[in-house]
Design an enzyme around this catalytic site. Structure first.
Site, PDB file in Angstrom:
ATOM      1  N   HIS A  82       0.848  -1.190   0.000  1.00  0.00           N
ATOM      2  CA  HIS A  82       0.000   0.000   0.000  1.00  0.00           C
ATOM      3  C   HIS A  82       0.881   1.237   0.000  1.00  0.00           C
ATOM      4  CE1 HIS A  82      -4.227   1.142   0.360  1.00  0.00           C
ATOM      5  NE2 HIS A  82      -3.758   2.279   0.830  1.00  0.00           N
ATOM      6  N   ASP A 161     -13.843   2.301   6.548  1.00  0.00           N
ATOM      7  CA  ASP A 161     -12.840   3.057   5.792  1.00  0.00           C
ATOM      8  C   ASP A 161     -13.448   3.615   4.510  1.00  0.00           C
ATOM      9  OD1 ASP A 161     -10.256   4.165   5.195  1.00  0.00           O
ATOM     10  OD2 ASP A 161     -10.159   2.668   3.615  1.00  0.00           O
ATOM     11  N   ARG A 168     -13.317  12.203   4.311  1.00  0.00           N
ATOM     12  CA  ARG A 168     -12.040  12.921   4.476  1.00  0.00           C
ATOM     13  C   ARG A 168     -11.655  13.632   3.192  1.00  0.00           C
ATOM     14  NH1 ARG A 168      -8.174   8.478   5.461  1.00  0.00           N
ATOM     15  NH2 ARG A 168      -6.573  10.056   5.554  1.00  0.00           N
ATOM     16  N   SER A 183      -6.847   4.242   8.219  1.00  0.00           N
ATOM     17  CA  SER A 183      -7.377   3.938   6.899  1.00  0.00           C
ATOM     18  C   SER A 183      -6.570   2.824   6.228  1.00  0.00           C
ATOM     19  CB  SER A 183      -7.328   5.224   6.050  1.00  0.00           C
ATOM     20  OG  SER A 183      -7.529   4.934   4.709  1.00  0.00           O
ATOM     21  N   LYS A 187      -7.629  -1.527   6.257  1.00  0.00           N
ATOM     22  CA  LYS A 187      -7.838  -2.261   4.985  1.00  0.00           C
ATOM     23  C   LYS A 187      -6.918  -3.465   4.914  1.00  0.00           C
ATOM     24  CE  LYS A 187      -7.354   1.298   1.984  1.00  0.00           C
ATOM     25  NZ  LYS A 187      -7.736   2.576   2.526  1.00  0.00           N
TER      26      LYS A 187
HETATM   27  N1  URA Z   1      -4.217   5.565   1.352  1.00  0.00           N
HETATM   28  C1  URA Z   1      -5.257   5.139   2.102  1.00  0.00           C
HETATM   29  O1  URA Z   1      -5.794   4.060   1.871  1.00  0.00           O
HETATM   30  N2  URA Z   1      -5.671   5.916   3.091  1.00  0.00           N
HETATM   31  C2  URA Z   1      -5.108   7.092   3.396  1.00  0.00           C
HETATM   32  O2  URA Z   1      -5.547   7.733   4.325  1.00  0.00           O
HETATM   33  C3  URA Z   1      -4.024   7.542   2.612  1.00  0.00           C
HETATM   34  C4  URA Z   1      -3.602   6.756   1.586  1.00  0.00           C
END
Ligand code: URA
Length: 434
Positions: A82, A161, A168, A183, A187
């Site tokens: 990620h 999320d 957000r 966040s 995930k």
């Molecule tokens: N990627 C995400 O999934 N969440 C964030 O808050 C920032 C980047």
């Protein structure tokens, strides 16, 4: 418990209890708490921060807002990656298939565009038919069959999320460290991967502007991952200019396809090799980073990474003729090249402004749920350190509306600063945190 009291407590710099955090996350996911109260709390968290315990509670509550996947019956070891969000960051589109082509299953839950930063799901949706809302059984079946999934949050997977992310994006509450940790890690935990590589961006096109803040973000995520028994490595990478040449959904898919065919810009290719190697190393498929990198290079050179990408697109409903002939992907009507008006060296790119230029073109969202124009975006022709003459092409704008095109040209021109003295090139990576 009353939501207004939780908001007031954080507003006044208080520390929220585990129960208060769970009340907020579960209530918002069930749509019992309205957007205006959730937005107020997000802003209070953004300004006041959270301590480590609150951040962990937020992450776990968000992960538990839906199902948490147990993938052990379909794959013995699954890796995920990620990015914390950048401009032109299409790394997942290349490394996920390349790593899966090396035999390591990749089950990834991605995000949408957020603020000035693009999102893998929006990019993939440039391909007609591609579905990002896989159910839990679909996610598992595809992981078993193809060894690769790129899905989004859904009603079942990390729904808190999905909702908080969209809120957000349009309430100025993206860059809060605990909100980013919650966040991303919610995930990752919900999607059930055993190992996670985090690409933590720092610079003018990242949510963390200093190395110190990026390190704090990386350390917080590595800590939470390890506390819940996942293997985690973080690389801190530069985001002081767009990664690769393209910014914008379909344009980025085209650049990723070029890279999967062995081409693509050198900085982007190198970035993919480093992140891919980290994933293979963490997944126990190589003894060191050098050997892991060779595997990723071979997966691309042999065409296996490309074949895996095609399998992924087909498995999630995407029409293969659009990736086999990427010129079919959405294309903008107004294509305008912008040239240098002065002599000098490109010294600085205000990269978030470049990302916002693409949002202004319609390639991102200004309000929750806004539709996206997948065709629009930018192609950058220069990078920091390049010398330019009057007339050197700087960037090309792909637009579908004249006023928006003019706005994007002005924004990107203003985002580029030149120096009369030679300027050093930017590094790709800084620290590595394990
Ligand atoms: N990627 C995400 O999934 N969440 C964030 O808050 C920032 C980047």
């Amino acid at each position: 418990m009353r939501m207004v009291e939780i908001i007031e407590k954080k507003r006044d710099n208080g520390t929220l209890t585990t129960e208060e955090i769970e009340f907020f996350v579960a209530g918002y996911a069930r749509e019992e708490i309205p957007d205006y109260q959730a937005a107020a709390l997000l802003m209070a968290i953004m300004l006041r921060g959270m301590d480590d315990r609150e951040t962990r509670d937020l992450t776990l509550a968000m992960a538990r807002s839906g199902e948490t996947l147990d993938l052990s019956d379909v794959a013995s070891f699954v890796v995920d990656k990620h990015s914390t969000g950048g401009v032109g960051d299409k790394v997942s589109l290349v490394v996920a298939p390349a790593v899966a082509a090396c035999g390591l299953p990749v089950g990834k839950m991605s995000g949408r565009g957020l603020g000035f930063s693009g999102g893998t799901l929006d990019k993939l949706e440039s391909i007609p038919g591609f579905r990002v809302d896989l159910s839990v059984p679909e996610f598992k079946a595809q992981l078993a069959e193809v060894g690769l999934v790129l899905s989004g949050q859904s009603a079942n997977l990390a729904p808190a999320d999905g909702k908080l992310y969209a809120l957000r994006d349009v309430t100025g509450t993206v860059p809060g460290l605990p909100l980013i940790v919650g966040s991303i890690m919610s995930k990752k935990l919900a999607a059930g991967a055993d190992a996670i590589v985090l690409d933590v961006k720092v610079g003018s096109g990242a949510f963390m502007r200093t190395l110190e803040d990026a390190r704090a973000l990386a350390e917080a995520m590595v800590r939470i991952g390890e506390e819940v028994g996942r293997r985690v490595t973080a690389r801190i990478s530069d985001m002081n200019q767009p990664l690769g040449r393209t910014v914008g959904n379909a344009l980025e898919v085209r650049e990723a396809i070029e890279t999967l065919h062995g081409g693509g810009p050198a900085d982007f290719r190198e970035h993919c090799l480093v992140i891919g190697a980290e994933m293979l190393l963490l997944g126990g498929r190589a003894d060191d980073l050098k050997a892991a990198r060779v595997q990723v290079e071979e997966a691309i050179a042999s065409g296996r990474a490309w074949e895996k990408f095609r399998q992924l697109i087909g498995a999630q409903g995407g029409e293969l003729r659009y990736v086999d002939e990427p010129e079919r992907l959405p294309t903008a009507e107004l294509i305008t090249e912008v040239r240098a008006e002065e002599v000098g060296y490109l010294a600085r790119v205000q990269t978030d402004a470049v990302g916002m230029a693409v949002v202004a073109l319609g390639g991102g969202r200004e309000q929750k749920g806004d539709p996206i124009d997948h065709a629009v975006g930018l192609v950058m022709h220069v990078e920091v350190g390049d010398e330019v003459e009057v007339g050197t092409p700087l960037f090309t704008v792909h637009a579908n509306d004249i006023d928006r095109r003019e706005e994007a040209v002005a924004r990107v021109r203003a985002a580029l600063s030149f120096s009369s003295e030679p300027v050093d090139r930017l590094p790709l990576f800084y620290n590595r945190i394990t």
